[in-house]
Design a protein around this motif. Structure first.
Motif, mmCIF file in Angstrom:
data_model
loop_
_atom_site.group_PDB
_atom_site.id
_atom_site.type_symbol
_atom_site.label_atom_id
_atom_site.label_comp_id
_atom_site.label_asym_id
_atom_site.label_seq_id
_atom_site.Cartn_x
_atom_site.Cartn_y
_atom_site.Cartn_z
ATOM 1 N N ALA A 1 0.853 -1.192 0.000
ATOM 2 C CA ALA A 1 0.000 0.000 0.000
ATOM 3 C C ALA A 1 0.883 1.234 0.000
ATOM 4 O O ALA A 1 1.935 1.237 0.645
ATOM 5 N N PRO A 2 0.482 2.302 -0.718
ATOM 6 C CA PRO A 2 1.325 3.498 -0.754
ATOM 7 C C PRO A 2 1.712 3.980 0.639
ATOM 8 O O PRO A 2 2.822 4.451 0.843
ATOM 9 N N SER A 3 0.806 3.838 1.612
ATOM 10 C CA SER A 3 1.117 4.332 2.955
ATOM 11 C C SER A 3 2.228 3.524 3.618
ATOM 12 O O SER A 3 2.810 3.949 4.606
ATOM 13 N N ASN A 4 2.478 2.332 3.089
ATOM 14 C CA ASN A 4 3.535 1.496 3.666
ATOM 15 C C ASN A 4 4.798 1.493 2.822
ATOM 16 O O ASN A 4 5.732 0.753 3.119
ATOM 17 N N ARG A 5 4.811 2.285 1.747
ATOM 18 C CA ARG A 5 6.008 2.303 0.920
ATOM 19 C C ARG A 5 7.080 3.174 1.555
ATOM 20 O O ARG A 5 6.787 4.086 2.324
ATOM 21 N N LEU A 6 8.305 2.875 1.194
ATOM 22 C CA LEU A 6 9.429 3.692 1.637
ATOM 23 C C LEU A 6 9.470 4.918 0.727
ATOM 24 O O LEU A 6 9.551 4.786 -0.493
ATOM 25 N N VAL A 7 9.394 6.083 1.333
ATOM 26 C CA VAL A 7 9.280 7.307 0.545
ATOM 27 C C VAL A 7 10.674 7.873 0.278
ATOM 28 O O VAL A 7 11.468 8.071 1.201
ATOM 29 N N MET A 8 10.952 8.109 -0.984
ATOM 30 C CA MET A 8 12.311 8.498 -1.387
ATOM 31 C C MET A 8 12.357 9.845 -2.099
ATOM 32 O O MET A 8 11.446 10.179 -2.877
ATOM 33 N N GLY A 9 13.430 10.578 -1.829
ATOM 34 C CA GLY A 9 13.734 11.785 -2.586
ATOM 35 C C GLY A 9 15.055 11.564 -3.308
ATOM 36 O O GLY A 9 15.991 11.003 -2.730
ATOM 37 N N CYS A 10 15.134 11.977 -4.571
ATOM 38 C CA CYS A 10 16.347 11.752 -5.369
ATOM 39 C C CYS A 10 17.063 13.089 -5.578
ATOM 40 O O CYS A 10 16.508 14.002 -6.197
ATOM 41 N N ILE A 11 18.274 13.180 -5.079
ATOM 42 C CA ILE A 11 19.051 14.419 -5.179
ATOM 43 C C ILE A 11 20.171 14.205 -6.193
ATOM 44 O O ILE A 11 21.062 13.384 -5.982
ATOM 45 N N GLY A 12 20.093 14.943 -7.288
ATOM 46 C CA GLY A 12 21.007 14.745 -8.408
ATOM 47 C C GLY A 12 20.403 13.721 -9.349
ATOM 48 O O GLY A 12 20.410 12.524 -9.068
ATOM 49 N N VAL A 13 19.841 14.202 -10.453
ATOM 50 C CA VAL A 13 19.165 13.276 -11.375
ATOM 51 C C VAL A 13 19.721 13.430 -12.790
ATOM 52 O O VAL A 13 18.992 13.459 -13.774
ATOM 53 N N GLY A 14 21.062 13.535 -12.851
ATOM 54 C CA GLY A 14 21.746 13.523 -14.150
ATOM 55 C C GLY A 14 21.898 12.083 -14.610
ATOM 56 O O GLY A 14 21.027 11.252 -14.354
ATOM 57 N N SER A 15 23.035 11.773 -15.236
ATOM 58 C CA SER A 15 23.163 10.436 -15.829
ATOM 59 C C SER A 15 23.115 9.321 -14.778
ATOM 60 O O SER A 15 22.279 8.421 -14.851
ATOM 61 N N MET A 16 23.987 9.373 -13.771
ATOM 62 C CA MET A 16 23.979 8.329 -12.744
ATOM 63 C C MET A 16 22.713 8.418 -11.902
ATOM 64 O O MET A 16 22.101 7.406 -11.562
ATOM 65 N N GLY A 17 22.352 9.638 -11.547
ATOM 66 C CA GLY A 17 21.210 9.832 -10.648
ATOM 67 C C GLY A 17 19.904 9.362 -11.251
ATOM 68 O O GLY A 17 19.067 8.757 -10.562
ATOM 69 N N SER A 18 19.719 9.629 -12.558
ATOM 70 C CA SER A 18 18.457 9.189 -13.166
ATOM 71 C C SER A 18 18.448 7.673 -13.292
ATOM 72 O O SER A 18 17.400 7.035 -13.167
ATOM 73 N N GLY A 19 19.638 7.082 -13.486
ATOM 74 C CA GLY A 19 19.725 5.614 -13.526
ATOM 75 C C GLY A 19 19.344 5.025 -12.176
ATOM 76 O O GLY A 19 18.575 4.068 -12.095
ATOM 77 N N ASP A 20 19.891 5.604 -11.116
ATOM 78 C CA ASP A 20 19.544 5.127 -9.770
ATOM 79 C C ASP A 20 18.051 5.311 -9.510
ATOM 80 O O ASP A 20 17.386 4.435 -8.962
ATOM 81 N N MET A 21 17.552 6.482 -9.895
ATOM 82 C CA MET A 21 16.131 6.770 -9.666
ATOM 83 C C MET A 21 15.257 5.736 -10.375
ATOM 84 O O MET A 21 14.303 5.200 -9.780
ATOM 85 N N ARG A 22 15.608 5.418 -11.623
ATOM 86 C CA ARG A 22 14.819 4.428 -12.361
ATOM 87 C C ARG A 22 14.907 3.055 -11.689
ATOM 88 O O ARG A 22 13.931 2.318 -11.634
ATOM 89 N N GLY A 23 16.089 2.758 -11.151
ATOM 90 C CA GLY A 23 16.243 1.496 -10.426
ATOM 91 C C GLY A 23 15.298 1.427 -9.239
ATOM 92 O O GLY A 23 14.637 0.407 -9.010
ATOM 93 N N PHE A 24 15.202 2.516 -8.497
ATOM 94 C CA PHE A 24 14.306 2.515 -7.326
ATOM 95 C C PHE A 24 12.837 2.574 -7.741
ATOM 96 O O PHE A 24 11.976 2.027 -7.057
ATOM 97 N N LEU A 25 12.570 3.235 -8.861
ATOM 98 C CA LEU A 25 11.166 3.267 -9.344
ATOM 99 C C LEU A 25 10.688 1.852 -9.672
ATOM 100 O O LEU A 25 9.489 1.571 -9.624
#
Lengths: 232, 436
Positions: free
Chosen positions: B47-71
């Motif tokens: 459930a969304p209320s039980n998900r781990l809530v994340m903020g992504c700081i730096g969403v360039g090449s590596m950061g967007s890759g990490d973000m997509r991994g967590f998505l």
């Protein structure tokens, strides 16, 4: 060397930096030769006093950060109040050992304001200058939150009784983001006490920070502090 | 209170659970909360209320890759993205909103606005190296668990500040040295650790070659970029078109391929040597630096580290030593890199590690390991201290090359012995108002 220093005076970003590389190579090769290094330091101070461009002066400050001595302090100190020169002067000063640097930074605090003052406070904190604790204690209550936060963080780095007393007082008055910085600094003072063998003093701080009105991360850290301090 | 009660039956939500969980290792203190199977994502319906809530700081090449991994992880909800480049920010928001089929993702220029959001549990940090320590320390202080890209920090003092903050606040940390979660690296390290090549006396680490003597003119800052914020604690210089990749060739922001890859192959070398939480005692080496142009990191490098147990490790760019890690012992060698594991004698590769031998921490999915540890409060496969010790070798090599001296290092005190000049390189004064 003189020719290279002349080229540094006219250097600007985007231009060839061969003169800069040559000079830094000469400096590197002179390691251990006090007379040579003293000659370079003197020459570099001449560039700082000249009308060299910002890029050239910044290069010199980087060099002085590695080879600079107390002899460089007056010239660097005179740059601390300048908007374009303060950060580069601190870049050198923060790394140069000796009380003359601490004295210069301390003296610059009341003469500066805003971001420049914050930078100088940060440098005093990084250097762990105990003599600045009293002056910084007065700044934790500054109406400029950036200065208050910098002073609190610096006191956390410095530690000692003056710093912990000031932070104990400030923690009750501080609010919002500043409160987090003050409490973090207060925790660091306690951690230093443990490392220095004053577990009783540290435990008293940890217990204060364990109270229910404290933010959860602080309570967590204080709990860990208690566990560490009471370990045999 | 029953140890079997779930979060929900205790009347607390995911966020309260994480705030209460201190990360103190098992045995020190026990917190009487068990995560429900739903919150763990085991039944496939978080459930969304039980998900781990994340903020992504730096969403360039590596950061967007990490973000997509967590998505791609069902137990994670990315709610905020931050970048100093509006284009990167907006692209990241588009990706996040597309994943959740809504428009809820918030965008930020200033990372502090994410760190101070109480509803965010996790941070993903992927920034230029000069920015690694400040958000990490602030994030730990704010009670966030953190996945952060390697190298851990730009200087040894900053790395230590991160380790201290993570420890002080009991946070879960994972460095993005994902080779640790790769099967062949794990296998190589287990073989070495269990003596299959005898007593190790030599280690060779090859890292990529990079850097150049190109020049770039001073130019206008692109629309939508906050250049002053990008520089952050680094000395002020005008914009010269080095975002989003070429900053890696400038010492103000990186140590080049050496410090980019130290967190991989040196990290693996340490893992195999069982020296992950210490460092060498002697370092010396030489680098070839560009004499002109905008870039100043070494184009070639070669340095040697001696450890207290006598092992000698040489680190060089891959024109001098093949890329990867090779341990040599008195009975043979093991060599590992991405996609390759070799040994001499070859029979070493058929060896079985027995039940009473050393079995190393196992992870087959790096990001999942981070999330699992956030829930269990166990140390990840790549904790801050290990990431710090891995990059410390790269940074020590950098200092040895800059000073051209044989340096003696005290890995406990993290100071050079009787070398005041080298000690000056351990930290970098930061531009105001920044401080770690």
């Amino acid at each position: 060397m003189e020719q290279l220093l002349e080229k540094v005076k006219t250097y600007d970003w985007g231009q060839s930096r061969t003169a800069l590389t040559e000079l830094s190579e000469l400096v590197k090769k002179s390691h251990g030769n006090a007379a040579e290094l003293s000659k370079y330091e003197k020459g570099m101070l001449g560039v700082l006093k000249s009308d060299a461009k910002r890029a050239g002066k910044q290069f010199i400050c980087r060099q002085l950060s590695i080879i600079g001595t107390e002899r460089s302090v007056p010239a660097l100190a005179s740059m601390l109040a300048g908007e374009e020169t303060s950060d580069m002067a601190r870049y050198a000063l923060e790394r140069i050992p000796g009380e003359a640097v601490d004295d210069a930074l301390r003296k610059a605090v009341p003469k500066t304001k805003g971001k420049i003052k914050v930078g100088i406070i940060n440098s005093l904190g990084q250097r762990g200058d105990k003599k600045s604790a009293k002056a910084l204690s007065g700044l934790v209550g500054s109406s400029d939150k950036m200065i208050a936060g910098a002073a609190a963080a610096a006191l956390g780095h410095i530690g000692g009784s003056d710093a912990s007393k000031a932070l104990a007082k400030a923690k009750d008055a501080a609010a919002g983001k500043l409160r987090n910085i003050v409490l973090d600094a207060y925790l660091k003072c306690a951690d230093r006490m443990v490392a220095g063998g004053n577990k009783i003093g540290a435990l008293s701080i940890y217990k204060e920070l364990q109270k229910k009105d404290m933010p959860t991360p602080i309570r967590t850290a204080a709990l860990r502090g208690i566990v560490n301090a009471t370990k045999r | 209170m029953s140890q079997k009660k779930s979060i929900n039956t205790l009347g607390i939500n995911r966020r309260q659970f994480l705030k209460r969980a201190t990360g103190i290792t098992a045995g020190a203190l026990t917190f009487p909360y068990i995560v429900s199977s739903s919150a763990l994502g085991r039944d496939g319906s978080v459930a969304p209320s039980n998900r781990l809530v994340m903020g992504c700081i730096g969403v360039g090449s590596m950061g967007s890759g990490d973000m997509r991994g967590f998505l791609g992880k069902k137990e994670v909800q990315v709610v905020a993205v931050c970048d100093i480049d509006r284009g990167k920010r907006d692209n990241a928001k588009k990706t996040v909103d597309g994943r959740y089929k809504n428009s809820d993702c918030k965008t930020y220029l200033d990372f502090r606005d994410i760190i101070y959001r109480d509803d965010i549990d996790l941070l993903s940090l992927a920034l230029p190296d000069q920015w690694h320590s400040i958000p990490a320390v602030m994030g730990a202080r704010a009670g966030k668990d953190i996945h952060a890209q390697k190298p851990l920090a730009r200087t040894i003092r900053e790395g230590r500040a991160i380790c201290d903050a993570v420890k002080r606040y009991g946070r879960i940390w994972q460095t993005g040295s994902q080779q640790r979660s790769g099967g062949n690296f794990h296998r190589a390290c287990e073989l070495v650790r269990n003596g299959r090549i005898g007593k190790v006396y030599k280690v060779e680490v090859g890292l990529p070659t990079g850097g150049s003597s190109d020049n770039k003119p001073v130019q206008p800052v692109p629309d939508g970029v906050d250049w002053d914020f990008w520089l952050g604690p680094a000395p002020w210089v005008p914009y010269r078109g080095i975002m989003h990749w070429n900053w890696r060739w400038m010492m103000d922001y990186s140590g080049g391929q050496l410090t980019d890859w130290a967190g991989h192959h040196i990290d693996i070398a340490h893992w195999g040597m069982d020296l992950e939480r210490t460092g060498p005692v002697e370092i010396e080496g030489k680098g070839e630096y560009p004499k002109d142009g905008i870039y100043d990191v070494p184009m070639t490098y070669n340095f040697t580290c001696k450890y207290a147990n006598g092992i000698v490790m040489t680190v060089a760019n891959n024109k001098q030593i093949p890329q990867g890690t090779k341990w040599t012992g008195d009975k043979g060698w093991v060599y590992v890199k991405r996609g390759k594991l070799e040994a001499d004698p070859k029979s070493v590769l058929d060896e079985v590690i027995g039940p009473n031998e050393t079995h190393l921490y196992e992870s087959r999915d790096h990001k999942q390991n981070f999330l699992d540890c956030v829930k269990s409060r166990k140390e990840t496969i790549a904790p801050a201290e290990i990431g710090h010790r891995s990059i410390s070798v790269g940074l020590l090599g950098e200092i040895a090359m800059l000073t051209e001296e044989k340096l003696k290092w005290d890995p406990d005190k993290e100071l050079f012995v009787n070398n005041e000049r080298a000690n000056r390189y351990l930290s970098r004064p930061m531009r105001s108002p920044w401080s770690a």
